[in-house]
Design an enzyme around this catalytic site. Structure first.
Site, short mmCIF file in Angstrom:
data_model
loop_
_atom_site.label_atom_id
_atom_site.label_comp_id
_atom_site.label_asym_id
_atom_site.label_seq_id
_atom_site.Cartn_x
_atom_site.Cartn_y
_atom_site.Cartn_z
N CYS B 213 -15.35 -29.91 -3.86
CA CYS B 213 -16.61 -29.18 -3.71
C CYS B 213 -16.57 -27.83 -4.39
CB CYS B 213 -16.90 -28.97 -2.23
SG CYS B 213 -16.91 -30.52 -1.31
N HIS B 292 -5.55 -21.39 -5.49
CA HIS B 292 -5.14 -22.78 -5.31
C HIS B 292 -3.96 -22.85 -4.35
CE1 HIS B 292 -4.23 -26.91 -6.14
NE2 HIS B 292 -5.12 -26.97 -7.11
N HIS B 376 -26.08 -10.65 -0.59
CA HIS B 376 -26.32 -12.04 -0.21
C HIS B 376 -25.03 -12.83 -0.27
CE1 HIS B 376 -30.55 -11.17 -0.63
NE2 HIS B 376 -30.31 -10.68 -1.82
N HIS B 380 -20.44 -22.28 0.71
CA HIS B 380 -20.57 -23.71 0.51
C HIS B 380 -20.89 -24.39 1.83
CE1 HIS B 380 -19.73 -27.83 -0.29
NE2 HIS B 380 -18.59 -27.82 0.37
N HIS B 409 -28.93 -28.08 6.56
CA HIS B 409 -29.92 -28.80 7.35
C HIS B 409 -30.84 -29.64 6.48
CE1 HIS B 409 -33.69 -29.17 9.75
NE2 HIS B 409 -32.82 -29.37 10.71
N ASN B 413 -24.46 -31.89 2.87
CA ASN B 413 -23.39 -31.35 2.06
C ASN B 413 -23.48 -31.99 0.68
OD1 ASN B 413 -21.04 -30.69 0.76
ND2 ASN B 413 -19.69 -31.18 2.47
#
Lengths: 463, 485
Positions: B213, B292, B376, B380, B409, B413
């Site tokens: 992702c 990572h 802002h 994710h 919502h 995802n």
């Protein structure tokens, strides 16, 4: 007086900064290591026959087609296949098989590379992995990072789906990163996963991939550190990528899809050679001015002009088309070993001699088509034969699905000898006296059989 | 603990320290000049001998230095615009549909069905998320053709929308990066895009996969490196996740979780380093930081694709996911903190660090206040737990994480493209102003934590198109802890 010194100094400093940056932007290959699978993975002629017989989908017509394909493939007796084929499970490979296949390669080759160069995994700043046919989560690049405990701030890229021409693409990424950061060490790992892509149906265009693709891989260590220049083997001079995906015939000629019965495989279309030639010509047109000496370009331009003018005035006799002599700018040719036909076609187009294409032919014979890593095996052959001397130019060209043709030119930095090369143990027996495929000898009788009466008993054992 | 105004005063002082030092010096100099008087100034001015030649040389040198200096600066990367895919209403999967499918497919495993129901109740997803057409079949029919069909639908739709917004011609695209984690056909998805839009033959195309992702920000990082080297170019980045081939068809519970959360989505982004795009670009890329954690065993194994005992392939999410995400975030913050935090926060952090080391290690570690650095936040939308965890770790208010929660919502995802849906939400709500700084954080398998910092480049009018167009007025909605099914 002093008021002039200061701005002048500023100027010189800035100019020096620009020049110094250029110095640090070169892409050097420190070392590379090709994968030699263990001998128990060899696909002998007898075993290949066994694999074909095991596939109940295939009938006599398919056998005849396969015989023709394999005999003319240029592949020898010592190529390597994935473990699951050798264990007889090619009809139902699992994800585990694919991962084990990759682990065999990583643990063998990358370890050897690190030992050879003395560089520790924590010094690697960039990792690019390209393995076309396998995309898993976490990616294979994460797998490598995990195993070798690489640093947290590593820049990692996992390329897939880019076919046999992916090596220059990986080099392109590294080349770009070298231009923006200093003192970077990069590791490129390239290979192909055959386990999950093994075709189990009977469509002829798809079964060809089973005959051609073999296990192989390569790990390459690159750097732009000026301090390591003395140890470097090659320097990148230029790299050109051509993508013909915009043309439908080129895009569709090598496509992964399901056949009529729902088996997945890679379809190789009949117009693949034509698409390949077109992409090849376009790529050469772009790279030729960058790598050939000016006098060769002038000569070619002049001859073409003269020919055009004589054609205008003398419509009958047409002089032979002037051919660019690539050997004026290139000393060695690393051709992608896509198959015998591919090598022959490229040799004809570039006017190459037997000596020039021997490394590619021998790689195809000994290792088969190892996809993106094939050009590194060809390079290793040249090195093992002690052909690479300082100042030589090596031209690498590869084709791949898409349709892409990517090429790059390397300059040899020092006289290279054999030391610890994948060809080491058997280089002296190459080139062999004959590269005829023993398949014909063993299975040529198939051509005489009649489809109506042909039947192989279940307990038939191939001698 | 300290009174609020003391904290405010300290912040203001440290952040503007240079101004505070500059003003007294200027004042002193101007007082000196005023004391001299006008005639004395004129005599000093006349005594300096100016020759025409000297002036010419000096100005020439100054311009030369300035040019060389500006040429050697790294190029700024601008985000011209982006577009998100809006799935058709026909492919939406309300809870009732999902549970009905689940009951029919897993009829031999009622426990697994119940597990899925419990996950769905607490997931934070709404009733309008989408699954691809192949998955609507009972049982699902994930052929390669269907997967390619989904890829074409989502990717082409997003790119068409982007081309319309930016009025860019396909022939002008110089770099193409496509990232899709779990679907990688040959020829690659990037070749598919080249084929459909007839992009140029010397395009630099890259197809990244398997990176989870967080791959969207990895693509942005790659585009940035490429745009630094190639002047006057633009890059098209496509982030997506193709659900069709990855829908788990077995009954292992840990592997059924992704089925409940992952939904269809994609985003196409146009980046540029051209001077001409400077004025019309929406955002400017400030930083990209990648972390990572693959070296750690637990981190590596927490999102893992494997076969279940029946041989069906699916993604296994471990129970330690939240802890590992928290640690990865900490590492990422350690790198990005010094780059973005104002001086006041960094000093405080330094003091508490020194204090803990030297004086008393019982002092609580100071968590820098990232609300000072960003207006802002786009976190994710990995799942409700991820957003909760980050809200707690970064001490964010409900409004800051509203974009993430509402994206989860409305769209579920959507993997690497979720950050762009969230950004689109903030714009649709009219909250984006020129000069605002945005922090995008994404986690992915491996385990990776990547973040990108953007700065809003111009005034952004509330968009009239985009994925939120028809439903923005209904948002924000209150998402209960458990939705009773």
């Amino acid at each position: 007086m002093f008021s002039y010194c200061f701005p002048l100094l500023c100027l010189f400093y800035n100019l020096w900064k620009i020049f110094d940056r250029r110095r640090h932007q070169n892409c050097y290959i420190l070392d590379y290591e090709c994968y030699k699978p263990s001998d128990d993975k060899k696909l002998s002629t007898r075993f290949c026959g066994e694999v074909i017989r095991r596939n109940k989908q295939l009938g006599l017509n398919e056998y005849k087609f396969l015989l023709k394909a394999i005999v003319s493939s240029g592949i020898g007796e010592d190529t390597y296949g994935p473990r699951m084929v050798l264990e007889g499970r090619e009809m139902s490979p699992t994800l585990e098989d694919a991962i084990i296949e990759m682990d065999d390669f990583f643990l063998d080759t990358i370890d050897k590379l690190f030992n050879k160069t003395g560089i520790s995994p924590s010094e690697i700043d960039v990792l690019v992995v390209n393995i076309s046919m396998l995309a898993i989560v976490p990616s294979l690049s994460s797998r490598i990072i995990h195993h070798y405990k690489m640093r947290e701030d590593i820049k990692v890229y996992n390329l897939t789906g880019m076919g046999c021409s992916a090596s220059p693409i990986a080099i392109n990424i590294v080349q770009n990163i070298f231009k923006t950061q200093r003192n970077v060490q990069a590791l490129i790992v390239t290979s192909e996963s055959l386990s999950l892509g093994w075709y189990t149906g009977k469509d002829r265009s798809m079964i060809l991939t089973n005959c051609l693709f073999r296990s192989g891989g390569c790990a390459i260590l690159l750097t732009n550190k000026v301090a390591l220049k003395e140890k470097a083997m090659f320097k990148l001079k230029c790299l050109v990528r051509t993508h013909h995906g915009a043309k439908d015939e080129s895009y569709d000629c090598c496509k992964q899809k399901e056949d009529d019965q729902g088996y997945e495989g890679v379809h190789l279309g009949k117009n693949l050679p034509k698409a390949a030639t077109r992409a090849f010509v376009d790529n050469l047109k772009e790279i030729a001015p960058k790598i050939l000496p000016v006098r060769e370009l002038l000569r070619f331009t002049l001859l073409t002009l003269i020919r055009k003018m004589t054609q205008k005035y003398n419509k009958t006799g047409a002089a032979a088309r002037p051919v660019i002599n690539f050997k004026t700018g290139i000393d060695h040719f690393c051709l992608h070993t896509g198959g015998k036909a591919v090598i022959d076609a490229v040799a004809q187009n570039l006017n190459l001699s037997e000596y020039d294409i021997e490394p590619a032919r021998m790689t195809l014979h000994r290792f088969g088509n190892t996809s993106a890593s094939s050009i590194w095996y060809v390079l290793a052959y040249m090195q093992a034969k002690k052909r690479l001397k300082k100042g030589n130019k090596v031209f690498m060209i590869s084709f791949g699905a898409g349709f892409k043709c990517n090429s790059c030119l390397w300059e040899v930095m020092r006289d290279l000898d054999q030391d610890g090369n994948v060809w080491k143990e058997f280089i002296n027996s190459y080139p062999p006296k004959t590269i005829d495929n023993p398949f014909f000898e063993k299975y040529g009788w198939i051509n005489e059989e009649d489809p109506d009466t042909f039947h192989i008993p279940d307990d038939y054992v191939i001698p | 603990m300290l009174p609020k105004y003391v904290k405010l005063g300290y912040r203001y002082l440290v952040d503007h320290i240079l101004t505070f030092l500059f003003i007294p010096i200027m004042a002193a100099v101007s007082i000196q000049i005023l004391r001299l008087g006008p005639e004395e100034i004129l005599t000093i001015w006349n005594s300096l001998q100016f020759y025409f030649f000297q002036i010419l040389c000096s100005s020439f040198l100054v311009t030369l230095i300035a040019t060389v200096y500006f040429m050697s600066k790294p190029r700024s990367i601008y985000l011209v615009d982006y577009a998100c895919y809006k799935p058709p209403i026909t492919s939406r999967v309300p809870f009732s549909t999902f549970m009905e499918h689940s009951r029919l497919i897993l009829k031999d495993n009622p426990k697994s069905v119940e597990f899925q129901m419990r996950i769905l109740e607490r997931s934070g997803l709404g009733e309008e998320t989408s699954l691809p057409p192949a998955i609507h079949y009972i049982p699902p029919n994930p052929t390669m053709e269907a997967a390619r069909g989904e890829a074409e639908a989502v990717i082409f739709s997003a790119i068409d929308s982007l081309m319309q917004k930016t009025r860019i011609k396909p022939k002008d695209i110089d770099i193409l990066i496509v990232n899709c984690s779990l679907f990688s056909p040959t020829p690659s998805l990037s070749a598919m895009v080249v084929n459909k839009y007839r992009l140029r033959s010397n395009i630099k195309s890259f197809n990244l996969s398997g990176m989870g992702c967080s791959a969207g920000l990895i693509s942005i990082d790659l585009a940035r490196d490429l745009l630094q080297v190639h002047p006057n170019s633009n890059a098209l980045v496509v982030s997506t996740e193709i659900i069709t081939p990855n829908y788990y068809q077995g009954s292992e519970r840990a592997m059924l979780l992704p089925n409940c959360l992952f939904r269809v989505g994609s985003a196409a982004i146009l980046l540029s380093n051209k001077r001409g795009d400077r004025n019309r670009a929406k955002y400017k890329l400030v930083h990209v930081v990648r972390t990572h954690k693959g070296a750690d065993d637990k981190a590596y194994k927490c999102v893992y694709e494997q076969e279940d005992p029946q041989g069906k392939v699916g993604i296994n999410l471990s129970k330690d996911l939240m802890i590992i995400a928290g640690e990865a975030l900490k590492s990422n913050i350690t790198t990005i903190g010094p780059l973005v935090l104002p001086a006041s926060e960094q000093l405080l952090f330094l003091f508490t660090l020194i204090g803990r080391k030297i004086f008393n290690s019982k002092w609580k570690p100071y968590i820098p206040d990232f609300k000072q650095a960003f207006e802002h936040f786009c976190i994710h939308a990995g799942g409700r737990a991820v957003i909760d965890e980050l809200q707690k770790n970064l001490q964010l208010s409900a409004e800051h994480v509203e974009a993430s929660r509402m994206t989860l919502h409305r769209f579920g995802n959507t993997s690497s493209s979720s950050l762009w849906y969230e950004l689109s939400y903030i714009e649709a709500k009219g909250r984006m102003k020129k000069g605002d700084r945005i922090w995008q954080i994404a986690f992915g398998s491996g385990f990776k934590c990547n973040s990108a910092v953007w700065k809003c480049n111009r005034r952004i009018k509330t968009p009239t198109d985009g994925p939120w167009q028809d439903c923005i007025n209904r948002y924000p909605v209150h998402i209960p802890e458990i939705v009773k099914l």
